[in-house]
Scaffold this motif. Structure first.
Motif, PDB file in Angstrom:
ATOM      1  N   LEU A 105       0.810  -1.220   0.000  1.00 46.20           N
ATOM      2  CA  LEU A 105       0.000   0.000   0.000  1.00 46.20           C
ATOM      3  C   LEU A 105       0.843   1.270   0.000  1.00 46.20           C
ATOM      4  O   LEU A 105       0.291   2.358   0.050  1.00 46.20           O
ATOM      5  N   ASP A 106       2.161   1.116  -0.055  1.00 47.00           N
ATOM      6  CA  ASP A 106       3.024   2.296   0.001  1.00 47.00           C
ATOM      7  C   ASP A 106       2.729   3.251  -1.147  1.00 47.00           C
ATOM      8  O   ASP A 106       2.761   4.467  -0.960  1.00 47.00           O
ATOM      9  N   ALA A 107       2.433   2.742  -2.329  1.00 42.27           N
ATOM     10  CA  ALA A 107       2.142   3.611  -3.474  1.00 42.27           C
ATOM     11  C   ALA A 107       0.750   4.226  -3.368  1.00 42.27           C
ATOM     12  O   ALA A 107       0.480   5.277  -3.949  1.00 42.27           O
ATOM     13  N   VAL A 108      -0.137   3.596  -2.628  1.00 41.95           N
ATOM     14  CA  VAL A 108      -1.523   4.060  -2.541  1.00 41.95           C
ATOM     15  C   VAL A 108      -1.640   5.341  -1.728  1.00 41.95           C
ATOM     16  O   VAL A 108      -2.432   6.232  -2.077  1.00 41.95           O
ATOM     17  N   ASP A 109      -0.862   5.493  -0.665  1.00 40.75           N
ATOM     18  CA  ASP A 109      -1.017   6.660   0.200  1.00 40.75           C
ATOM     19  C   ASP A 109      -0.768   7.973  -0.546  1.00 40.75           C
ATOM     20  O   ASP A 109      -1.502   8.943  -0.374  1.00 40.75           O
ATOM     21  N   GLY A 110       0.247   8.003  -1.385  1.00 38.78           N
ATOM     22  CA  GLY A 110       0.527   9.208  -2.164  1.00 38.78           C
ATOM     23  C   GLY A 110      -0.575   9.493  -3.164  1.00 38.78           C
ATOM     24  O   GLY A 110      -0.994  10.642  -3.356  1.00 38.78           O
ATOM     25  N   TRP A 111      -1.071   8.446  -3.809  1.00 39.72           N
ATOM     26  CA  TRP A 111      -2.159   8.597  -4.777  1.00 39.72           C
ATOM     27  C   TRP A 111      -3.402   9.156  -4.095  1.00 39.72           C
ATOM     28  O   TRP A 111      -4.028  10.089  -4.594  1.00 39.72           O
ATOM     29  N   VAL A 112      -3.751   8.603  -2.927  1.00 38.38           N
ATOM     30  CA  VAL A 112      -4.920   9.082  -2.183  1.00 38.38           C
ATOM     31  C   VAL A 112      -4.722  10.534  -1.751  1.00 38.38           C
ATOM     32  O   VAL A 112      -5.628  11.364  -1.885  1.00 38.38           O
ATOM     33  N   ARG A 125      -2.897  12.841  -3.178  1.00 38.17           N
ATOM     34  CA  ARG A 125      -3.018  13.730  -4.342  1.00 38.17           C
ATOM     35  C   ARG A 125      -4.473  13.876  -4.775  1.00 38.17           C
ATOM     36  O   ARG A 125      -4.921  14.961  -5.117  1.00 38.17           O
ATOM     37  N   ARG A 126      -5.227  12.788  -4.762  1.00 44.21           N
ATOM     38  CA  ARG A 126      -6.638  12.830  -5.199  1.00 44.21           C
ATOM     39  C   ARG A 126      -7.532  13.586  -4.221  1.00 44.21           C
ATOM     40  O   ARG A 126      -8.533  14.151  -4.621  1.00 44.21           O
TER      41      ARG A 126
END
Length: 169
Positions: free
Chosen positions: A1-8, A10-11
Motif C-alpha cells: 500500500l506504500d504507493a496508494v497513500d501518495g495517490w490518495v 493527491r486525489r
C-alpha cells in the motif's frame, strides 16, 4: 500500500511536505530493519542498503551542501520500492541464496547510483548551500516519529486484549 497513500493524498488534496517526508522516513527505516534481518542469511555487507540513507543524513550535518533540496525524481521512488521488495524477498528466503545475493547486490548498485546522482547534483549546486540553509529540526523530529510509528506497528500485538505497554518492551 506504500504507493496508494501518495495517490490518495493527491486525489483528496491532502498532500503535504510533512506527509511526503514522513513516508520517506518510514520507508528508509523499514529498509534498515529488513537489511538488519537479512544480515544472518546473506552477510554484513547487506547493511549498506539500510545505512545509505542515514550515512547521507550524517554527511549532511557535516557538509552543508548536502542539505540542498534536490529536485524530485521518480527514479528515486522506483529504486526505493525495488530495494524494499528485494529485501522482503530475501527475508522470506523464497529464492536460492545465490539469486537473493545477486538481487541484493543489484539493489545496492541501484541505490548507490540514485544517491550518487543526487550527491553529484548537490555538489554542482553547492553555491546554493548558503542561500537555502533552513532549520532542520522538524526533519529530525519527523524521522524519529516515523521510526517510533514503524516500531510500534511492527510490535503491535494482533489481538486487542494483548495491547499494553509491556508488549512494546
Amino acid at each position: 500500500l506504500d504507493a496508494v497513500d501518495g495517490w490518495v493524498a493527491r486525489r483528496t488534496g491532502t498532500v503535504s511536505e510533512l506527509g511526503a517526508r514522513f513516508d520517506m522516513e518510514v520507508d528508509a527505516f523499514l529498509i534498515l530493519v529488513l537489511s538488519i534481518y537479512v544480515v544472518g542469511p546473506v552477510g554484513w555487507w547487506v547493511l549498506a542498503l539500510g545505512l545509505w540513507r542515514y550515512a547521507y543524513v550524517v554527511a549532511g550535518w557535516l557538509l552543508p551542501w548536502l542539505r540542498i533540496t534536490v529536485p524530485p525524481r521518480y527514479w528515486c521512488k522506483v529504486v526505493a520500492a525495488a530495494v524494499g521488495i528485494v529485501l522482503a524477498v530475501a527475508a522470506a528466503q523464497v529464492l536460492p541464496a545465490v539469486l537473493s545475493a545477486g538481487a541484493l547486490l543489484t539493489a545496492l548498485a541501484l541505490l548507490t547510483e540514485s544517491f550518487g546522482r543526487d550527491i553529484w547534483w548537490q555538489w554542482r549546486h553547492r553555491s546554493l548551500a548558503v542561500a537555502t540553509e533552513r532549520v532542520r529540526r522538524p526533519r529530525a523530529a519527523v524521522t524519529v516519529l516515523a521510526a517510533v510509528v514503524l516500531w510500534a506497528a511492527l510490535l503491535l500485538p494482533d489481538r486487542l486484549d494483548q495491547i499494553r505497554p509491556s508488549a512494546f518492551v
